[in-house]
Design an enzyme around this catalytic site. Structure first.
Site, PDB file in Angstrom:
ATOM      1  N   GLY A   6       0.805  -1.225   0.000  1.00 48.46           N
ATOM      2  CA  GLY A   6       0.000   0.000   0.000  1.00 48.46           C
ATOM      3  C   GLY A   6       0.829   1.260   0.000  1.00 48.46           C
ATOM      4  N   GLY A  11       3.084   3.942   4.460  1.00 45.83           N
ATOM      5  CA  GLY A  11       3.741   3.182   3.383  1.00 45.83           C
ATOM      6  C   GLY A  11       4.699   4.063   2.600  1.00 45.83           C
ATOM      7  N   ASN A  95      -2.262   0.892  14.175  1.00 44.68           N
ATOM      8  CA  ASN A  95      -2.848   1.212  15.474  1.00 44.68           C
ATOM      9  C   ASN A  95      -3.955   0.212  15.761  1.00 44.68           C
ATOM     10  OD1 ASN A  95      -1.484   3.382  16.575  1.00 44.68           O
ATOM     11  ND2 ASN A  95      -2.635   4.889  15.381  1.00 44.68           N
ATOM     12  N   ALA A 121       2.456  11.228   9.670  1.00 40.45           N
ATOM     13  CA  ALA A 121       2.530  11.524   8.235  1.00 40.45           C
ATOM     14  C   ALA A 121       1.125  11.552   7.666  1.00 40.45           C
ATOM     15  CB  ALA A 121       3.359  10.466   7.518  1.00 40.45           C
ATOM     16  N   LYS A 175      -0.754   0.834  24.473  1.00 42.17           N
ATOM     17  CA  LYS A 175      -1.071   1.762  23.377  1.00 42.17           C
ATOM     18  C   LYS A 175      -2.577   1.740  23.093  1.00 42.17           C
ATOM     19  CE  LYS A 175       0.233   4.219  19.589  1.00 42.17           C
ATOM     20  NZ  LYS A 175       1.138   4.153  18.482  1.00 42.17           N
ATOM     21  N   ASN A 179      -5.187   4.844  22.812  1.00 41.97           N
ATOM     22  CA  ASN A 179      -6.052   5.018  21.639  1.00 41.97           C
ATOM     23  C   ASN A 179      -7.529   4.929  22.012  1.00 41.97           C
ATOM     24  OD1 ASN A 179      -4.112   5.447  19.635  1.00 41.97           O
ATOM     25  ND2 ASN A 179      -3.724   3.275  19.396  1.00 41.97           N
ATOM     26  N   ASN A 193      -6.651  16.962  20.970  1.00 38.57           N
ATOM     27  CA  ASN A 193      -6.311  16.080  22.101  1.00 38.57           C
ATOM     28  C   ASN A 193      -6.294  16.811  23.443  1.00 38.57           C
ATOM     29  OD1 ASN A 193      -5.918  14.335  20.013  1.00 38.57           O
ATOM     30  ND2 ASN A 193      -3.753  13.903  20.423  1.00 38.57           N
ATOM     31  N   GLU A 257     -10.918   3.400  12.683  1.00 38.44           N
ATOM     32  CA  GLU A 257     -10.391   2.141  13.217  1.00 38.44           C
ATOM     33  C   GLU A 257     -11.099   1.743  14.525  1.00 38.44           C
ATOM     34  OE1 GLU A 257      -5.890   1.487  11.911  1.00 38.44           O
ATOM     35  OE2 GLU A 257      -6.137   3.528  12.645  1.00 38.44           O
TER      36      GLU A 257
HETATM   37  N1  LIG Z   1      -0.428   8.316   9.381  1.00 39.16           N
HETATM   38  C1  LIG Z   1       0.110   8.431  10.578  1.00 39.16           C
HETATM   39  O1  LIG Z   1       0.639   9.493  10.963  1.00 39.16           O
HETATM   40  C2  LIG Z   1       0.131   7.263  11.532  1.00 39.16           C
HETATM   41  C3  LIG Z   1       0.918   7.339  12.679  1.00 39.16           C
HETATM   42  C4  LIG Z   1       0.970   6.262  13.536  1.00 39.16           C
HETATM   43  C5  LIG Z   1       0.236   5.126  13.265  1.00 39.16           C
HETATM   44  N2  LIG Z   1      -0.542   5.088  12.153  1.00 39.16           N
HETATM   45  C6  LIG Z   1      -1.288   3.856  11.900  1.00 39.16           C
HETATM   46  O2  LIG Z   1      -0.672   3.199  10.807  1.00 39.16           O
HETATM   47  C7  LIG Z   1      -1.650   2.515  10.025  1.00 39.16           C
HETATM   48  C8  LIG Z   1      -1.580   3.024   8.586  1.00 39.16           C
HETATM   49  O3  LIG Z   1      -1.916   4.401   8.601  1.00 39.16           O
HETATM   50  P1  LIG Z   1      -1.884   5.325   7.312  1.00 39.16           P
HETATM   51  O4  LIG Z   1      -2.169   6.694   7.791  1.00 39.16           O
HETATM   52  O5  LIG Z   1      -0.646   5.082   6.516  1.00 39.16           O
HETATM   53  O6  LIG Z   1      -3.168   4.754   6.517  1.00 39.16           O
HETATM   54  P2  LIG Z   1      -3.538   4.953   4.991  1.00 39.16           P
HETATM   55  O7  LIG Z   1      -2.961   6.237   4.493  1.00 39.16           O
HETATM   56  O8  LIG Z   1      -5.011   4.723   4.860  1.00 39.16           O
HETATM   57  O9  LIG Z   1      -2.733   3.782   4.276  1.00 39.16           O
HETATM   58  C9  LIG Z   1      -3.179   2.494   3.998  1.00 39.16           C
HETATM   59  C10 LIG Z   1      -2.937   2.283   2.507  1.00 39.16           C
HETATM   60  O10 LIG Z   1      -2.844   0.906   2.237  1.00 39.16           O
HETATM   61  C11 LIG Z   1      -3.620   0.631   1.074  1.00 39.16           C
HETATM   62  N3  LIG Z   1      -4.043  -0.781   1.127  1.00 39.16           N
HETATM   63  C12 LIG Z   1      -4.867  -1.376   2.002  1.00 39.16           C
HETATM   64  N4  LIG Z   1      -4.983  -2.685   1.757  1.00 39.16           N
HETATM   65  C13 LIG Z   1      -4.209  -2.923   0.661  1.00 39.16           C
HETATM   66  C14 LIG Z   1      -3.935  -4.080  -0.125  1.00 39.16           C
HETATM   67  N5  LIG Z   1      -4.476  -5.261   0.192  1.00 39.16           N
HETATM   68  N6  LIG Z   1      -3.113  -3.966  -1.185  1.00 39.16           N
HETATM   69  C15 LIG Z   1      -2.556  -2.772  -1.519  1.00 39.16           C
HETATM   70  N7  LIG Z   1      -2.783  -1.634  -0.817  1.00 39.16           N
HETATM   71  C16 LIG Z   1      -3.599  -1.707   0.247  1.00 39.16           C
HETATM   72  C17 LIG Z   1      -4.788   1.595   1.177  1.00 39.16           C
HETATM   73  O11 LIG Z   1      -5.414   1.717  -0.050  1.00 39.16           O
HETATM   74  P3  LIG Z   1      -6.935   2.240  -0.142  1.00 39.16           P
HETATM   75  O12 LIG Z   1      -6.833   3.729  -0.074  1.00 39.16           O
HETATM   76  O13 LIG Z   1      -7.379   1.703  -1.452  1.00 39.16           O
HETATM   77  O14 LIG Z   1      -7.690   1.659   1.024  1.00 39.16           O
HETATM   78  C18 LIG Z   1      -4.054   2.854   1.633  1.00 39.16           C
HETATM   79  O15 LIG Z   1      -3.469   3.525   0.553  1.00 39.16           O
HETATM   80  C19 LIG Z   1      -2.990   2.791  10.720  1.00 39.16           C
HETATM   81  O16 LIG Z   1      -3.285   1.754  11.620  1.00 39.16           O
HETATM   82  C20 LIG Z   1      -2.743   4.085  11.475  1.00 39.16           C
HETATM   83  O17 LIG Z   1      -3.590   4.250  12.604  1.00 39.16           O
HETATM   84  C21 LIG Z   1      -0.610   6.115  11.267  1.00 39.16           C
END
Ligand SMILES: NC(=O)c1ccc[n+]([C@@H]2O[C@H](COP(=O)([O-])OP(=O)(O)OC[C@H]3O[C@@H](n4cnc5c(N)ncnc54)[C@H](OP(=O)(O)O)[C@@H]3O)[C@@H](O)[C@H]2O)c1
Length: 294
Positions: A6, A11, A95, A121, A175, A179, A193, A257
Site C-alpha cells: 500500500g 507506506g 494502530n 505523516a 497503546k 487510543n 487532544n 479504526e
Molecule cells: N499516518 C500516521 O501518521 C500514523 C501514525 C501512527 C500510526 N498510524 C497507523 O498506521 C496505520 C496506517 O496508517 P496510514 O495513515 O498510513 O493509513 P492509509 O494512508 O489509509 O494507508 C493504507 C494504505 O494501504 C492501502 N491498502 C490497504 N490494503 C491494501 C492491499 N491489500 N493492497 C494494496 N494496498 C492496500 C490503502 O489503499 P486504499 O486507499 O485503497 O484503502 C491505503 O493507501 C494505521 O493503523 C494508522 O492508525 C498512522
C-alpha cells in the site's frame, strides 16, 4: 529487499526512508499510483520516485511490511498468503488490535513482527506526503525466527529510534488504552487532544482505563489503572495541539479504526465476561457517527 503493502501515508514514509537508506524496496499497490511523490519532511522538500510491483508477483525474501489500517490487515494477509514464501517475515504496523490467533493460523510458518510507531505523516494530495512528526517505534516478535537479528537490524533503521520488547502484548495493550481514550473522545466531541485534559472528560477516562486494566490483568498482563490513566493524561498533554487520526477520519468521512480499538476492548470484555460499559458507550457512539456517512 523490502516489500511495502500500500502507498498510504506510512507506506510512502517507509519508501522514503528506504530511499534515504539505499535499501532495495518495492511498494505493492492496488490503485493507480503516482510516479513521483512530492515529500515535505520536517527538514526538507524532495521528490520520491517510488518503486512499484504488481501484486501478483511472488515474494520470496526480505521483510513484508503491512503499514495498513487495522481492519485492512487480515484481508491483506488473505490476499497475499499464497504468494508469500514461508520464511518471509511479516511486519504488522498499525494502530489498534487485530486477531493475532487468526493471523498465526493463516500463516502457520512465517515469522511475524508487530510494531507501533508515533511518527506522523499524511497525504495532502494523491502525489504528496507530509511528514509531520519524527516519533519512536516499539516492536517485538509474535512468532520468532532463527534469523531475527538480521531482520531487526533492517527494521529498526526504518522508523528510529526503535525499541525491542519481548512482551510486545504489554506494549500493544498500553497503546490500545491510549487510543481507546483519545481517538473516540476527540472524534465524538470534535476537539483537539488537549481538550481531554479538562474536568468533564475525567470520569470517562478513569472508566475506560479501569476497564482496560481489568482486562489486561485477566490475560496476565501486569498493569494498574493508575498507570494507564497517568500515561493517557501525559500523552494528552504532550500532544495537546494534535487532532487524532479518528478525529480526522470522521472529519473527512472515512471509515475509522473504532472496530479495532474500542471494538476490540468490547470483544475482549465479552470473551472474558468482564463488563466494559465505558468502552462500549464510546464504541456505539463512533459507530453511530459513521452510519451518517459510510
Ligand atoms: N499516518 C500516521 O501518521 C500514523 C501514525 C501512527 C500510526 N498510524 C497507523 O498506521 C496505520 C496506517 O496508517 P496510514 O495513515 O498510513 O493509513 P492509509 O494512508 O489509509 O494507508 C493504507 C494504505 O494501504 C492501502 N491498502 C490497504 N490494503 C491494501 C492491499 N491489500 N493492497 C494494496 N494496498 C492496500 C490503502 O489503499 P486504499 O486507499 O485503497 O484503502 C491505503 O493507501 C494505521 O493503523 C494508522 O492508525 C498512522
Amino acid at each position: 529487499m523490502l516489500t511495502i503493502v500500500g502507498n498510504g501515508a506510512i507506506g510512502n514514509l517507509l519508501a522514503l526512508q528506504c530511499h534515504h537508506l539505499q535499501f532495495d524496496y518495492r511498494i505493492v499497490v492496488r490503485n493507480q499510483s503516482p510516479s513521483e511523490i512530492r515529500c515535505q519532511t520536517v527538514h526538507q522538500q524532495e521528490i520520491l520516485r517510488p518503486v512499484y510491483q504488481r501484486s501478483s508477483d511472488t515474494i520470496e525474501q526480505g521483510l513484508f511490511i503491512l503499514p495498513l489500517k487495522a481492519y485492512q490487515i487480515i484481508p491483506a494477509i488473505g490476499q497475499f498468503k499464497s504468494q508469500l514464501s514461508a520464511e518471509v517475515p511479516l511486519v504488522l504496523l498499525h494502530n489498534g488490535m487485530v486477531d493475532h490467533a487468526q493471523i498465526l493460523e493463516l500463516l502457520p510458518n512465517n515469522p511475524i513482527l508487530v510494531a507501533t510507531t508515533s511518527y506522523g505523516a499524511f497525504k495532502p494530495q494523491y502525489d504528496g506526503l507530509n511528514v509531520t512528526g519524527i516519533g519512536a517505534t516499539q516492536a517485538g516478535w509474535l512468532r520468532n525466527s532463527d534469523d531475527n537479528l538480521g531482520y531487526q537490524q533492517v527494521f529498526e533503521k526504518l522508523l528510529p529510534p526503535c525499541s525491542w520488547h519481548k512482551d510486545i502484548l504489554q506494549i500493544l495493550w498500553r497503546k490500545l488504552a491510549v487510543n481507546s481514550v483519545i481517538n473516540p473522545l476527540t472524534a465524538i466531541h470534535n476537539v483537539a487532544n488537549g481538550e481531554l485534559a479538562k474536568q468533564p472528560y475525567r470520569s470517562t477516562i478513569m472508566g475506560v482505563t479501569k476497564e482496560i486494566s481489568t482486562l489486561m490483568n485477566a490475560v496476565n498482563l501486569a498493569v494498574t489503572q493508575q498507570e494507564l490513566f497517568a500515561n493517557c493524561m501525559a500523552i494528552i498533554e504532550k500532544t495537546a495541539g494534535n487532532y487524532s487520526s479518528m478525529h480526522q477520519d470522521v472529519q473527512y468521512k472515512r471509515k475509522t479504526e473504532i472496530e479495532n480499538i474500542s471494538g476490540y476492548v468490547v470483544s475482549q470484555g465479552k470473551q472474558l465476561s468482564i463488563p466494559v460499559p465505558f468502552n462500549n458507550e464510546l464504541f456505539e457512539q463512533v459507530k453511530k457517527i459513521e452510519t451518517y456517512y459510510l
